[in-house]
Design a protein around this motif. Sequence first.
Motif, PDB file in Angstrom:
ATOM      1  N   GLY A 324      -7.623  18.738  -9.416  1.00 10.60           N
ATOM      2  CA  GLY A 324      -9.032  18.491  -9.713  1.00 10.60           C
ATOM      3  C   GLY A 324      -9.678  19.536 -10.592  1.00 10.60           C
ATOM      4  O   GLY A 324     -10.764  19.289 -11.142  1.00 10.60           O
ATOM      5  N   GLU A 325      -9.057  20.699 -10.731  1.00  9.67           N
ATOM      6  CA  GLU A 325      -9.609  21.727 -11.606  1.00  9.67           C
ATOM      7  C   GLU A 325      -9.357  21.381 -13.067  1.00  9.67           C
ATOM      8  O   GLU A 325      -8.349  20.758 -13.413  1.00  9.67           O
ATOM      9  CB  GLU A 325      -9.005  23.094 -11.285  1.00  9.67           C
ATOM     10  N   ARG A 326     -10.263  21.823 -13.920  1.00 10.76           N
ATOM     11  CA  ARG A 326     -10.126  21.526 -15.342  1.00 10.76           C
ATOM     12  C   ARG A 326      -8.989  22.337 -15.950  1.00 10.76           C
ATOM     13  O   ARG A 326      -8.910  23.550 -15.778  1.00 10.76           O
ATOM     14  CB  ARG A 326     -11.430  21.843 -16.070  1.00 10.76           C
ATOM     15  N   LEU A 327      -8.124  21.637 -16.673  1.00 10.09           N
ATOM     16  CA  LEU A 327      -7.044  22.292 -17.410  1.00 10.09           C
ATOM     17  C   LEU A 327      -7.471  22.631 -18.838  1.00 10.09           C
ATOM     18  O   LEU A 327      -7.186  23.709 -19.347  1.00 10.09           O
ATOM     19  CB  LEU A 327      -5.817  21.388 -17.466  1.00 10.09           C
ATOM     20  N   TYR A 328      -8.146  21.704 -19.471  1.00  9.56           N
ATOM     21  CA  TYR A 328      -8.602  21.911 -20.844  1.00  9.56           C
ATOM     22  C   TYR A 328      -9.624  20.828 -21.180  1.00  9.56           C
ATOM     23  O   TYR A 328      -9.845  19.876 -20.416  1.00  9.56           O
ATOM     24  CB  TYR A 328      -7.434  21.881 -21.833  1.00  9.56           C
ATOM     25  N   GLN A 329     -10.246  20.990 -22.330  1.00  7.54           N
ATOM     26  CA  GLN A 329     -11.157  19.987 -22.869  1.00  7.54           C
ATOM     27  C   GLN A 329     -10.637  19.502 -24.217  1.00  7.54           C
ATOM     28  O   GLN A 329      -9.915  20.217 -24.908  1.00  7.54           O
ATOM     29  CB  GLN A 329     -12.561  20.577 -23.070  1.00  7.54           C
TER      30      GLN A 329
END
Length: 372
Positions: A324-329
């Motif tokens: 659930g944590e952001r890896l990249y945008q």
Amino acid sequence: MFSNTYTIPLIQLASGDRMSLQVYRFVGAKSGKKAYIQANLHGAEIAGNAVIHQLIEFFQTLQNTELIGEVWLVPVCNPLGVNQRSHRFASGRYCVYEGKDWNRIFWDYEKNQEDLEEFAETQINLDKDIIRINYLNKIINAFTTLAEKIHSSSSVPFTELFRYRLQSLSIDADYVIDLHTSTDQGLNYLYYFPRREISAQYFLLDYGILLDNYDGDAFDEAFIKPWLALENTFQQLGRKIIFDVEAWTLELGSGMQMQPQSVEKGVEGVKNYLLHKGILVISETKAIAREMTFTLKSQVTKYYAPVGGMVQARVPLGSTVKAGERLYQILMFNKMGELPCVIDICAEKDGLVYDVATNYAVNEGEYVLAVM
């Protein structure tokens, strides 16, 4: 101790020039096991050449009594691949003649044998070392038949000639070590095969990926799969045998770089492994095992761009992430009369980011990073 150095012709170019392999062979005072170590099978993955150079320098400081058996070292094992360029960037992952990955071309006896169970039944009561000799002879006899086609009038595509040259050097080895790096940017880790976890710890790396499924015809796979198949067959017949035959792929940092820390880890790991295997015998020097984190290849998740755009805010290489944590945008310019937008890409599960792409501009479906 001095090496026996051999130059082996590999390919003649249209210009008349020839490319060759150079083999450095160190032989101890006593006979024993054979270790084969090569580097740079993929053109951009150059760090292993520095590892081999330092190993050559190290072996030259030894007395021949400090080496039991022999060690074969082959740096720059793919000269066509290492010389390939696109602008200033080394690629060299694929054979330009045939479009094949250089590490998916190797001859695999396990795919060709038809009488494995019959052979195992005839060997079931024999000593393990005798079985090894008998099975190795079967493999070598099958392998040597490939030369007939190579030397025929119709000959073979270059990848088949290339694999024959490399595998003829390594097919009778006890231990094979293939030195790679990430194509992009990566941590230091290794790939290993079933029932070899204990030996893996002597490479002194933090992470190992068990090859519980295969990409097919890789150098390490082609070497060890026949032996794994024989072990499994004996298990089915009621006898547990693990042959002292091992294959490893060490991934030492990032592509197109010779990172000193990765090179050092490679050198120290190989030396420690050879101590563990009894090939190196140095007074008051013992092999040590390092606790590792192991994962299955089938549990590795590679992330590909769901849309085209520019990668930003990517987590650093080596980061531990939670589901659930952001890896990249991805910064996406949609060209549909709308303003640019930013899309968050989140982790599907917990893990360690062990490999990331060099290029921050991605087309839809292009590789971004991998989590183990």
